[in-house]
Design a protein around this motif. Structure first.
Motif, PDB file in Angstrom:
ATOM      1  N   ARG A   1       0.824  -1.211   0.000  1.00  0.00           N
ATOM      2  CA  ARG A   1       0.000   0.000   0.000  1.00  0.00           C
ATOM      3  C   ARG A   1       0.865   1.270   0.000  1.00  0.00           C
ATOM      4  NH1 ARG A   1      -3.746  -2.993   3.301  1.00  0.00           N
ATOM      5  NH2 ARG A   1      -2.756  -2.228   5.195  1.00  0.00           N
ATOM      6  N   VAL A   2       1.989   1.210   0.725  1.00  0.00           N
ATOM      7  CA  VAL A   2       2.910   2.367   0.737  1.00  0.00           C
ATOM      8  C   VAL A   2       3.420   2.644  -0.686  1.00  0.00           C
ATOM      9  CG1 VAL A   2       5.243   3.086   1.457  1.00  0.00           C
ATOM     10  CG2 VAL A   2       3.641   2.188   3.150  1.00  0.00           C
ATOM     11  N   ILE A   3       3.794   1.590  -1.382  1.00  0.00           N
ATOM     12  CA  ILE A   3       4.358   1.754  -2.727  1.00  0.00           C
ATOM     13  C   ILE A   3       3.300   2.294  -3.693  1.00  0.00           C
ATOM     14  CG2 ILE A   3       5.277   0.482  -4.721  1.00  0.00           C
ATOM     15  CD1 ILE A   3       6.665  -1.395  -2.639  1.00  0.00           C
ATOM     16  N   ILE A   4       2.113   1.671  -3.671  1.00  0.00           N
ATOM     17  CA  ILE A   4       1.068   2.111  -4.593  1.00  0.00           C
ATOM     18  C   ILE A   4       0.627   3.538  -4.251  1.00  0.00           C
ATOM     19  CG2 ILE A   4      -1.288   1.670  -5.418  1.00  0.00           C
ATOM     20  CD1 ILE A   4       0.784  -0.418  -6.366  1.00  0.00           C
ATOM     21  N   GLY A   5       0.484   3.813  -2.961  1.00  0.00           N
ATOM     22  CA  GLY A   5       0.083   5.160  -2.536  1.00  0.00           C
ATOM     23  C   GLY A   5       1.104   6.203  -2.967  1.00  0.00           C
TER      24      GLY A   5
ATOM     25  N   SER B   1       7.320   4.481 -10.713  1.00  0.00           N
ATOM     26  CA  SER B   1       6.074   4.355 -11.463  1.00  0.00           C
ATOM     27  C   SER B   1       6.310   4.678 -12.927  1.00  0.00           C
ATOM     28  CB  SER B   1       5.011   5.296 -10.879  1.00  0.00           C
ATOM     29  OG  SER B   1       5.457   6.634 -10.905  1.00  0.00           O
ATOM     30  N   HIS B   2       5.532   4.023 -13.767  1.00  0.00           N
ATOM     31  CA  HIS B   2       5.383   4.422 -15.168  1.00  0.00           C
ATOM     32  C   HIS B   2       3.962   4.940 -15.282  1.00  0.00           C
ATOM     33  CE1 HIS B   2       8.755   1.708 -17.072  1.00  0.00           C
ATOM     34  NE2 HIS B   2       9.223   2.651 -16.280  1.00  0.00           N
ATOM     35  N   THR B   3       3.829   6.221 -15.519  1.00  0.00           N
ATOM     36  CA  THR B   3       2.490   6.809 -15.440  1.00  0.00           C
ATOM     37  C   THR B   3       1.627   6.479 -16.661  1.00  0.00           C
ATOM     38  OG1 THR B   3       3.286   8.885 -16.387  1.00  0.00           O
ATOM     39  CG2 THR B   3       3.276   8.710 -13.989  1.00  0.00           C
ATOM     40  N   HIS B   4       2.258   6.285 -17.814  1.00  0.00           N
ATOM     41  CA  HIS B   4       1.479   6.073 -19.040  1.00  0.00           C
ATOM     42  C   HIS B   4       1.985   4.894 -19.870  1.00  0.00           C
ATOM     43  CE1 HIS B   4       0.495  10.273 -18.018  1.00  0.00           C
ATOM     44  NE2 HIS B   4      -0.687   9.960 -18.529  1.00  0.00           N
ATOM     45  N   THR B   5       2.858   4.082 -19.299  1.00  0.00           N
ATOM     46  CA  THR B   5       3.378   2.932 -20.054  1.00  0.00           C
ATOM     47  C   THR B   5       3.271   1.673 -19.191  1.00  0.00           C
ATOM     48  OG1 THR B   5       5.630   3.376 -19.293  1.00  0.00           O
ATOM     49  CG2 THR B   5       4.995   4.326 -21.423  1.00  0.00           C
ATOM     50  N   ASP B   6       3.539   0.542 -19.826  1.00  0.00           N
ATOM     51  CA  ASP B   6       3.385  -0.740 -19.141  1.00  0.00           C
ATOM     52  C   ASP B   6       4.463  -0.936 -18.054  1.00  0.00           C
ATOM     53  OD1 ASP B   6       1.150  -1.633 -20.572  1.00  0.00           O
ATOM     54  OD2 ASP B   6       2.424  -2.145 -22.281  1.00  0.00           O
ATOM     55  N   PRO B   7       4.203  -1.876 -17.144  1.00  0.00           N
ATOM     56  CA  PRO B   7       5.169  -2.115 -16.057  1.00  0.00           C
ATOM     57  C   PRO B   7       6.318  -3.007 -16.520  1.00  0.00           C
ATOM     58  CG  PRO B   7       3.270  -3.513 -15.753  1.00  0.00           C
ATOM     59  CD  PRO B   7       2.972  -2.673 -16.963  1.00  0.00           C
ATOM     60  N   PHE B   8       7.081  -2.504 -17.452  1.00  0.00           N
ATOM     61  CA  PHE B   8       8.216  -3.255 -17.983  1.00  0.00           C
ATOM     62  C   PHE B   8       9.394  -2.294 -18.087  1.00  0.00           C
ATOM     63  CE2 PHE B   8      10.794  -5.407 -21.183  1.00  0.00           C
ATOM     64  CZ  PHE B   8      10.785  -6.698 -20.678  1.00  0.00           C
ATOM     65  N   PRO B   9      10.615  -2.757 -17.778  1.00  0.00           N
ATOM     66  CA  PRO B   9      11.761  -1.827 -17.791  1.00  0.00           C
ATOM     67  C   PRO B   9      11.959  -1.191 -19.175  1.00  0.00           C
ATOM     68  CG  PRO B   9      12.338  -3.857 -16.658  1.00  0.00           C
ATOM     69  CD  PRO B   9      11.006  -4.097 -17.296  1.00  0.00           C
TER      70      PRO B   9
ATOM     71  N   SER C   1       2.812   0.343 -12.943  1.00  0.00           N
ATOM     72  CA  SER C   1       2.175   1.055 -14.052  1.00  0.00           C
ATOM     73  C   SER C   1       0.838   1.607 -13.599  1.00  0.00           C
ATOM     74  CB  SER C   1       1.970   0.107 -15.232  1.00  0.00           C
ATOM     75  OG  SER C   1       1.184   0.770 -16.214  1.00  0.00           O
ATOM     76  N   LEU C   2       0.622   2.883 -13.924  1.00  0.00           N
ATOM     77  CA  LEU C   2      -0.661   3.530 -13.644  1.00  0.00           C
ATOM     78  C   LEU C   2      -1.407   3.780 -14.944  1.00  0.00           C
ATOM     79  CD1 LEU C   2       0.631   6.127 -10.990  1.00  0.00           C
ATOM     80  CD2 LEU C   2      -0.269   3.830 -10.587  1.00  0.00           C
TER      81      LEU C   2
ATOM     82  N   ALA D   1      -6.488   0.052 -12.795  1.00  0.00           N
ATOM     83  CA  ALA D   1      -5.908  -0.466 -11.554  1.00  0.00           C
ATOM     84  C   ALA D   1      -4.384  -0.474 -11.684  1.00  0.00           C
ATOM     85  CB  ALA D   1      -6.411  -1.880 -11.308  1.00  0.00           C
ATOM     86  N   PRO D   2      -3.680  -0.192 -10.587  1.00  0.00           N
ATOM     87  CA  PRO D   2      -2.210  -0.209 -10.670  1.00  0.00           C
ATOM     88  C   PRO D   2      -1.699  -1.631 -10.922  1.00  0.00           C
ATOM     89  CG  PRO D   2      -2.922   0.008  -8.397  1.00  0.00           C
ATOM     90  CD  PRO D   2      -4.157   0.109  -9.234  1.00  0.00           C
ATOM     91  N   MET D   3      -0.642  -1.744 -11.696  1.00  0.00           N
ATOM     92  CA  MET D   3      -0.021  -3.055 -11.945  1.00  0.00           C
ATOM     93  C   MET D   3       1.413  -2.998 -11.446  1.00  0.00           C
ATOM     94  SD  MET D   3      -1.299  -3.823 -15.822  1.00  0.00           S
ATOM     95  CE  MET D   3      -0.407  -5.352 -15.953  1.00  0.00           C
TER      96      MET D   3
END
Lengths: 140, 93
Positions: A11-15, A85-93, A112-113, A117-119
């Protein structure tokens, strides 16, 4: 290796990632190591200032690195990873994430946001090779 | 005059696995010279092509970033702690 986050750390990370919008957010993971290798357990998820204040890049404020290193040392732990966070892209490096990766033993968490839902995903990045890690969210 | 130098995990392989090293030197630059003499593998991580501090490390003397002091000429006193930190960065770009 499996990254193990507690409910609270998750929750800390997502928040932190939502709090930083519209910019990218970042933070450091502290945890135990065995022979210099993280075990996957995280003892502290420490939000950090994104010194870039950018929607496209992040730099962990060096003062936050210093504080995390000291805290880790006090608890006989190490800095074992970083999230951003990646605000507009996928959760990939991204190529930037690979090029600037610091420590091949670290766990690199990307949130990724892009979607509703956050990923959250985690990786090792070593010698330009990206390996996805499994992630377990465990009760506090 | 000895100061304590903290080595980040990523550089410990080049420093015989040590997390903390006691080094003599009156400035950060002189401490780096000593460290590099002892552990030549640290040089490319500490010193940039221009002979100054490498842009991918941050160095603190106690609580202060040496970029805002006198960089490698920052003077040290006995008992100071010099902390070497990797610059951690990336992003979606």
């Amino acid at each position: 290796m499996e990254l193990r986050l507690t409910d609270t750390q998750y929750r800390v990370i997502i928040g932190n990632c939502y709090d930083g919008l519209p910019n990218e957010s970042c933070g450091l993971l502290v945890g135990p190591t065995v022979d210099g290798v993280p075990t996957g357990v995280v003892t502290e998820a420490r939000p950090a200032v994104n010194a870039d204040a950018s929607a496209r890049t992040y730099s962990v404020a060096s003062k936050d690195m210093l504080r995390a290193m000291r805290s880790a040392e006090e608890h006989s732990c190490e800095i074992v990873g970083v999230w951003h966070s990646h605000t507009h892209t996928d959760p990939f490096p991204s190529p930037t994430d690979v090029r600037t990766s610091v420590d091949p033993s670290w766990m690199y968490v990307i949130v990724s946001l892009k979607h509703g839902a956050p990923m959250l995903r985690a990786y090792n990045i070593a010698n330009d090779t990206i390996t996805e890690l499994s992630v377990a969210i465990v009760r506090d | 005059m000895a100061v304590d130098v903290k080595i980040p995990t990523v550089l410990r392989a080049q420093a015989d696995g040590q997390a903390s090293i006691s080094v003599d030197g009156e400035t950060v630059g002189l401490v780096f010279d000593q460290l590099i003499t002892k552990f030549p593998g640290l040089r490319p991580n500490l010193i940039g092509d221009d002979g100054g501090m490498h842009k991918f490390v941050n160095v603190y003397v106690n609580d202060d970033d040496i970029r805002f002091l006198d960089k490698l000429d920052t003077k040290l006193e006995a008992g100071d702690t010099v902390t070497i930190l990797p610059a951690v960065a990336g992003g979606a770009l």
